[in-house]
Design a protein around this motif. Structure first.
Motif, PDB file in Angstrom:
ATOM      1  N   PHE A  98       0.821  -1.209   0.000  1.00  0.00           N
ATOM      2  CA  PHE A  98       0.000   0.000   0.000  1.00  0.00           C
ATOM      3  C   PHE A  98       0.858   1.265   0.000  1.00  0.00           C
ATOM      4  CE2 PHE A  98      -3.715  -2.500   1.724  1.00  0.00           C
ATOM      5  CZ  PHE A  98      -4.491  -2.304   0.599  1.00  0.00           C
ATOM      6  N   THR A  99       1.991   1.203   0.682  1.00  0.00           N
ATOM      7  CA  THR A  99       2.883   2.364   0.698  1.00  0.00           C
ATOM      8  C   THR A  99       3.406   2.665  -0.700  1.00  0.00           C
ATOM      9  OG1 THR A  99       3.549   1.871   2.965  1.00  0.00           O
ATOM     10  CG2 THR A  99       5.009   3.294   1.696  1.00  0.00           C
ATOM     11  N   PHE A 100       3.841   1.623  -1.408  1.00  0.00           N
ATOM     12  CA  PHE A 100       4.366   1.851  -2.758  1.00  0.00           C
ATOM     13  C   PHE A 100       3.281   2.271  -3.739  1.00  0.00           C
ATOM     14  CE2 PHE A 100       8.221  -0.392  -1.400  1.00  0.00           C
ATOM     15  CZ  PHE A 100       9.183   0.388  -2.017  1.00  0.00           C
ATOM     16  N   LEU A 101       2.053   1.808  -3.534  1.00  0.00           N
ATOM     17  CA  LEU A 101       0.985   2.211  -4.451  1.00  0.00           C
ATOM     18  C   LEU A 101       0.453   3.606  -4.149  1.00  0.00           C
ATOM     19  CD1 LEU A 101      -1.043  -1.087  -4.910  1.00  0.00           C
ATOM     20  CD2 LEU A 101       0.530   0.003  -6.506  1.00  0.00           C
ATOM     21  N   SER A 102       0.546   4.046  -2.908  1.00  0.00           N
ATOM     22  CA  SER A 102      -0.022   5.343  -2.549  1.00  0.00           C
ATOM     23  C   SER A 102       0.928   6.500  -2.812  1.00  0.00           C
ATOM     24  CB  SER A 102      -0.441   5.345  -1.076  1.00  0.00           C
ATOM     25  OG  SER A 102       0.699   5.201  -0.250  1.00  0.00           O
TER      26      SER A 102
ATOM     27  N   PRO B 100       3.100   8.514  -5.294  1.00  0.00           N
ATOM     28  CA  PRO B 100       3.162   8.578  -6.767  1.00  0.00           C
ATOM     29  C   PRO B 100       4.571   8.452  -7.346  1.00  0.00           C
ATOM     30  CG  PRO B 100       2.464  10.681  -5.854  1.00  0.00           C
ATOM     31  CD  PRO B 100       2.613   9.738  -4.711  1.00  0.00           C
ATOM     32  N   ASP B 101       5.597   8.823  -6.578  1.00  0.00           N
ATOM     33  CA  ASP B 101       6.964   8.779  -7.111  1.00  0.00           C
ATOM     34  C   ASP B 101       7.560   7.367  -7.103  1.00  0.00           C
ATOM     35  OD1 ASP B 101       6.767  11.471  -7.409  1.00  0.00           O
ATOM     36  OD2 ASP B 101       7.883  11.962  -5.583  1.00  0.00           O
ATOM     37  N   GLN B 102       6.955   6.460  -6.378  1.00  0.00           N
ATOM     38  CA  GLN B 102       7.490   5.093  -6.269  1.00  0.00           C
ATOM     39  C   GLN B 102       6.902   4.204  -7.369  1.00  0.00           C
ATOM     40  OE1 GLN B 102       9.846   4.252  -4.129  1.00  0.00           O
ATOM     41  NE2 GLN B 102       9.859   6.312  -3.258  1.00  0.00           N
ATOM     42  N   PRO B 103       7.671   3.220  -7.838  1.00  0.00           N
ATOM     43  CA  PRO B 103       7.144   2.326  -8.882  1.00  0.00           C
ATOM     44  C   PRO B 103       6.069   1.391  -8.320  1.00  0.00           C
ATOM     45  CG  PRO B 103       9.365   1.667  -8.239  1.00  0.00           C
ATOM     46  CD  PRO B 103       9.074   2.964  -7.540  1.00  0.00           C
ATOM     47  N   ALA B 104       4.992   1.248  -9.067  1.00  0.00           N
ATOM     48  CA  ALA B 104       3.874   0.416  -8.625  1.00  0.00           C
ATOM     49  C   ALA B 104       4.212  -1.072  -8.686  1.00  0.00           C
ATOM     50  CB  ALA B 104       2.640   0.706  -9.461  1.00  0.00           C
ATOM     51  N   VAL B 105       5.203  -1.434  -9.472  1.00  0.00           N
ATOM     52  CA  VAL B 105       5.586  -2.840  -9.602  1.00  0.00           C
ATOM     53  C   VAL B 105       6.043  -3.393  -8.256  1.00  0.00           C
ATOM     54  CG1 VAL B 105       7.222  -4.408 -10.721  1.00  0.00           C
ATOM     55  CG2 VAL B 105       6.198  -2.550 -12.005  1.00  0.00           C
ATOM     56  N   LEU B 106       6.734  -2.576  -7.483  1.00  0.00           N
ATOM     57  CA  LEU B 106       7.185  -3.027  -6.167  1.00  0.00           C
ATOM     58  C   LEU B 106       5.993  -3.263  -5.230  1.00  0.00           C
ATOM     59  CD1 LEU B 106      10.325  -0.765  -5.630  1.00  0.00           C
ATOM     60  CD2 LEU B 106      10.239  -3.159  -6.318  1.00  0.00           C
ATOM     61  N   GLY B 107       4.970  -2.461  -5.348  1.00  0.00           N
ATOM     62  CA  GLY B 107       3.766  -2.662  -4.548  1.00  0.00           C
ATOM     63  C   GLY B 107       3.074  -3.968  -4.890  1.00  0.00           C
ATOM     64  N   TYR B 108       2.973  -4.242  -6.192  1.00  0.00           N
ATOM     65  CA  TYR B 108       2.347  -5.496  -6.616  1.00  0.00           C
ATOM     66  C   TYR B 108       3.201  -6.704  -6.238  1.00  0.00           C
ATOM     67  CZ  TYR B 108      -0.856  -2.536  -9.198  1.00  0.00           C
ATOM     68  OH  TYR B 108      -1.786  -1.597  -9.538  1.00  0.00           O
ATOM     69  N   ALA B 109       4.517  -6.547  -6.269  1.00  0.00           N
ATOM     70  CA  ALA B 109       5.406  -7.632  -5.840  1.00  0.00           C
ATOM     71  C   ALA B 109       5.240  -7.904  -4.341  1.00  0.00           C
ATOM     72  CB  ALA B 109       6.855  -7.285  -6.158  1.00  0.00           C
TER      73      ALA B 109
END
Length: 87
Positions: A46-50, A52-61
């Protein structure tokens, strides 16, 4: 009678079969660890998806790793309940 002496009709005790077992066989105690790891991975996801500057791929991983942790916990509970693994 002293501690080291045994009577002729007595046999010395056998060593405990549980002694020296592998520390990797944690039994039921790994179930809360897996669930705790899943909660941490969901929080990281949730942190990586919320942000905007972080890649969403890491959140899904992180979500995928959380799912793996939950599946491992369910597998361990099932193995303990069927008697294939001791706790």
């Amino acid at each position: 009678m002293e501690r080291g002496n045994t009577a002729p009709d007595q046999h010395p005790q056998r060593p405990d079969p549980e002694q020296g077992r592998s520390a990797t066989r944690m039994g039921f105690f790994m179930v809360p660890v897996f669930f705790f790891g899943a909660v941490i991975m969901i929080g990281i996801g949730f942190t990586f998806l919320s942000i905007p500057d972080q890649p969403a791929v890491l959140g899904y991983a992180a979500f995928a790793l959380a799912a793996v942790c939950v599946l491992l916990a369910i597998r361990r509970i099932r193995r303990i309940s069927t008697g294939k693994e001791k706790y």
